[in-house]
Design a protein around this motif. Sequence first.
Motif, PDB file in Angstrom:
ATOM      1  N   ARG A 187      10.414  -5.291  -2.385  1.00 16.33           N
ATOM      2  CA  ARG A 187      10.141  -3.980  -1.774  1.00 16.33           C
ATOM      3  C   ARG A 187       8.625  -3.821  -1.631  1.00 16.33           C
ATOM      4  O   ARG A 187       8.033  -2.815  -2.030  1.00 16.33           O
ATOM      5  CB  ARG A 187      10.750  -2.847  -2.597  1.00 16.33           C
ATOM      6  CG  ARG A 187      12.270  -2.886  -2.649  1.00 16.33           C
ATOM      7  CD  ARG A 187      12.854  -1.528  -2.949  1.00 16.33           C
ATOM      8  NE  ARG A 187      12.624  -0.592  -1.856  1.00 16.33           N
ATOM      9  CZ  ARG A 187      12.927   0.711  -1.927  1.00 16.33           C
ATOM     10  NH1 ARG A 187      13.439   1.223  -3.035  1.00 16.33           N
ATOM     11  NH2 ARG A 187      12.686   1.505  -0.893  1.00 16.33           N
ATOM     12  N   TRP A 188       8.013  -4.845  -1.049  1.00 16.47           N
ATOM     13  CA  TRP A 188       6.570  -4.873  -0.857  1.00 16.47           C
ATOM     14  C   TRP A 188       6.123  -3.831   0.171  1.00 16.47           C
ATOM     15  O   TRP A 188       6.926  -3.340   0.969  1.00 16.47           O
ATOM     16  CB  TRP A 188       6.151  -6.245  -0.349  1.00 16.47           C
ATOM     17  CG  TRP A 188       6.375  -7.405  -1.259  1.00 16.47           C
ATOM     18  CD1 TRP A 188       7.391  -8.312  -1.179  1.00 16.47           C
ATOM     19  CD2 TRP A 188       5.558  -7.814  -2.355  1.00 16.47           C
ATOM     20  NE1 TRP A 188       7.259  -9.271  -2.162  1.00 16.47           N
ATOM     21  CE2 TRP A 188       6.132  -8.979  -2.898  1.00 16.47           C
ATOM     22  CE3 TRP A 188       4.383  -7.312  -2.933  1.00 16.47           C
ATOM     23  CZ2 TRP A 188       5.586  -9.653  -3.988  1.00 16.47           C
ATOM     24  CZ3 TRP A 188       3.836  -7.983  -4.020  1.00 16.47           C
ATOM     25  CH2 TRP A 188       4.436  -9.139  -4.534  1.00 16.47           C
ATOM     26  N   ASP A 189       4.814  -3.571   0.182  1.00 21.40           N
ATOM     27  CA  ASP A 189       4.217  -2.791   1.264  1.00 21.40           C
ATOM     28  C   ASP A 189       4.241  -3.610   2.559  1.00 21.40           C
ATOM     29  O   ASP A 189       4.433  -4.831   2.543  1.00 21.40           O
ATOM     30  CB  ASP A 189       2.771  -2.423   0.913  1.00 21.40           C
ATOM     31  CG  ASP A 189       2.673  -1.481  -0.272  1.00 21.40           C
ATOM     32  OD1 ASP A 189       3.713  -0.902  -0.662  1.00 21.40           O
ATOM     33  OD2 ASP A 189       1.556  -1.347  -0.834  1.00 21.40           O
ATOM     34  N   ASP A 190       3.989  -2.931   3.667  1.00 19.71           N
ATOM     35  CA  ASP A 190       4.147  -3.564   4.981  1.00 19.71           C
ATOM     36  C   ASP A 190       3.203  -4.743   5.212  1.00 19.71           C
ATOM     37  O   ASP A 190       3.498  -5.615   6.033  1.00 19.71           O
ATOM     38  CB  ASP A 190       3.931  -2.535   6.094  1.00 19.71           C
ATOM     39  CG  ASP A 190       5.060  -1.515   6.166  1.00 19.71           C
ATOM     40  OD1 ASP A 190       6.139  -1.795   5.599  1.00 19.71           O
ATOM     41  OD2 ASP A 190       4.863  -0.456   6.789  1.00 19.71           O
ATOM     42  N   ASP A 191       2.060  -4.795   4.515  1.00 13.80           N
ATOM     43  CA  ASP A 191       1.094  -5.855   4.784  1.00 13.80           C
ATOM     44  C   ASP A 191       1.236  -7.045   3.836  1.00 13.80           C
ATOM     45  O   ASP A 191       0.456  -8.000   3.912  1.00 13.80           O
ATOM     46  CB  ASP A 191      -0.338  -5.310   4.707  1.00 13.80           C
ATOM     47  CG  ASP A 191      -0.669  -4.708   3.342  1.00 13.80           C
ATOM     48  OD1 ASP A 191       0.265  -4.464   2.546  1.00 13.80           O
ATOM     49  OD2 ASP A 191      -1.860  -4.478   3.062  1.00 13.80           O
ATOM     50  N   ALA A 192       2.202  -7.030   2.953  1.00 12.99           N
ATOM     51  CA  ALA A 192       2.362  -8.104   1.972  1.00 12.99           C
ATOM     52  C   ALA A 192       2.996  -9.339   2.609  1.00 12.99           C
ATOM     53  O   ALA A 192       3.793  -9.237   3.545  1.00 12.99           O
ATOM     54  CB  ALA A 192       3.213  -7.633   0.801  1.00 12.99           C
ATOM     55  N   VAL A 193       2.633 -10.511   2.072  1.00 11.84           N
ATOM     56  CA  VAL A 193       3.242 -11.779   2.473  1.00 11.84           C
ATOM     57  C   VAL A 193       3.707 -12.477   1.191  1.00 11.84           C
ATOM     58  O   VAL A 193       2.926 -12.675   0.266  1.00 11.84           O
ATOM     59  CB  VAL A 193       2.257 -12.682   3.244  1.00 11.84           C
ATOM     60  CG1 VAL A 193       2.902 -14.026   3.562  1.00 11.84           C
ATOM     61  CG2 VAL A 193       1.791 -11.994   4.519  1.00 11.84           C
ATOM     62  N   SER A 214      15.808  -8.353   0.236  1.00  9.45           N
ATOM     63  CA  SER A 214      14.509  -8.246   0.907  1.00  9.45           C
ATOM     64  C   SER A 214      14.522  -7.049   1.848  1.00  9.45           C
ATOM     65  O   SER A 214      15.247  -7.042   2.850  1.00  9.45           O
ATOM     66  CB  SER A 214      14.197  -9.528   1.691  1.00  9.45           C
ATOM     67  OG  SER A 214      14.051 -10.625   0.807  1.00  9.45           O
ATOM     68  N   LEU A 215      13.710  -6.045   1.502  1.00 10.43           N
ATOM     69  CA  LEU A 215      13.606  -4.836   2.316  1.00 10.43           C
ATOM     70  C   LEU A 215      12.179  -4.601   2.789  1.00 10.43           C
ATOM     71  O   LEU A 215      11.968  -4.108   3.895  1.00 10.43           O
ATOM     72  CB  LEU A 215      14.092  -3.614   1.518  1.00 10.43           C
ATOM     73  CG  LEU A 215      15.549  -3.645   1.031  1.00 10.43           C
ATOM     74  CD1 LEU A 215      15.855  -2.395   0.214  1.00 10.43           C
ATOM     75  CD2 LEU A 215      16.511  -3.749   2.201  1.00 10.43           C
ATOM     76  N   GLY A 216      11.189  -4.892   1.953  1.00 11.05           N
ATOM     77  CA  GLY A 216       9.801  -4.613   2.303  1.00 11.05           C
ATOM     78  C   GLY A 216       8.967  -5.868   2.400  1.00 11.05           C
ATOM     79  O   GLY A 216       9.331  -6.930   1.890  1.00 11.05           O
ATOM     80  N   GLY A 217       7.803  -5.724   3.066  1.00 10.98           N
ATOM     81  CA  GLY A 217       6.883  -6.839   3.249  1.00 10.98           C
ATOM     82  C   GLY A 217       6.757  -7.202   4.709  1.00 10.98           C
ATOM     83  O   GLY A 217       7.697  -7.043   5.489  1.00 10.98           O
ATOM     84  N   GLY A 218       5.572  -7.703   5.088  1.00  9.35           N
ATOM     85  CA  GLY A 218       5.381  -8.138   6.468  1.00  9.35           C
ATOM     86  C   GLY A 218       6.109  -9.433   6.753  1.00  9.35           C
ATOM     87  O   GLY A 218       6.829  -9.565   7.737  1.00  9.35           O
ATOM     88  N   VAL A 219       5.903 -10.421   5.862  1.00  7.48           N
ATOM     89  CA  VAL A 219       6.620 -11.693   5.916  1.00  7.48           C
ATOM     90  C   VAL A 219       7.143 -11.977   4.516  1.00  7.48           C
ATOM     91  O   VAL A 219       6.370 -12.007   3.555  1.00  7.48           O
ATOM     92  CB  VAL A 219       5.724 -12.860   6.374  1.00  7.48           C
ATOM     93  CG1 VAL A 219       6.495 -14.171   6.351  1.00  7.48           C
ATOM     94  CG2 VAL A 219       5.162 -12.600   7.766  1.00  7.48           C
TER      95      VAL A 219
END
Length: 393
Positions: A187-193, A214-219
């Motif tokens: 559940r990462w922030d949008d800019d995480a890889v 997997s719900l969050g993260g850019g990649v």
Amino acid sequence: MTTATTAPAREGHIDPAAAFVPVQTRSERPTSYDPADFGQPTGREVNWKHTPVARLKALLADEPTAEGAVAYGTDGVPEGVIVASMGHDAAVRGEHFRPEDLPSALAWKHAANALHVRIPADAELDAPVRVDVTGTGGLAHAHVIVEALPHARATVLLYHSGTAQYAQNVEIIVRDGAALNLVTVQRWDDDAVHVSAHQARVDRDASLTHVVVSLGGGVVRVNPSVELAGPGADGKLYGLSFADGGQHLESQVYLHHKGPHTVGDVLYKGALQGAEAHSVWIGDVLIGPDATGTDSYEANRNLVLTEGARADSIPNLEIETGDIVGAGHASATGRFDDEQLFYLQARGIPEDEARRLVVLGFLGEIAQKTGIPALEEELTAAIEEELASGADA
């Protein structure tokens, strides 16, 4: 420990010195602890061709972990479950794990010490062992060991949030007669890889339930590889993803039936909405020559909610013995089932609510398989938030 190992060429293959033979199956991939043994991926390789390699730039560079880039929280973990694992030659580390791509080899190199979660023999832990991985920015590498000793019973939750450029190895060993439920939540922030290689070995009469959410993260690219090594080993591999606009969520799943009378069940489900939302699922099952009496099935289902979203789904099956109970695979990607929507609307349910119920029912099957009621509730609420954000867009 030897710093590098390379998988031997399979019998019948052309000598690489004589001619180049591209790796086509998961079981053929070379492995090495040395990053220098892997070239920089170009996106044309079989294991990279569906991945946005350019967005992984930080994780493909031979650079050390940035200080304080990721924090690990283990509050509430029972005493004695986290054990010391110092250095690359520490006990258990590398017993089963072999990097099979560049980010994994870099994570091995730059994670000098491992986080070792060990469930004692014969223990039955009622509460999940939760490890919070919180990114605070920057490049980070990790090697995590999750080991269930003989006849242990436990659930381990790896929960990822915040932001980071994070390369992670997870080494999972389920000893004879043990039962381990491992859940990894992104559940990462949008800019995480986040690029993660999970490798598991399941021994005699042991069982592993492995769930990727997997719900969050850019990649986010989480690749589980599970070897059912011992007679009677059981492996259940489940996945849930919800990709929004611009997100890339990927899992390359490998299930190797090595021992006799092993049972495997693979089911991944995903939903997608928004422009350039992209999910990738590649499922490889190998039933080896000694895996007599095997029963195995893999499936991937994707629900595309809007225009501009794309789901790639590729199931593969190799069988090297004819003495099996059964084996099969399936893949389906589509939009809403009009009959389901009509059924609900005919009973007075508005269209938006009907769509919400269909998606929750579709993904809820996997949320239930986490075996953690509080997490199931959280994931249900998160899916509803995703749907609401799509409706407002």
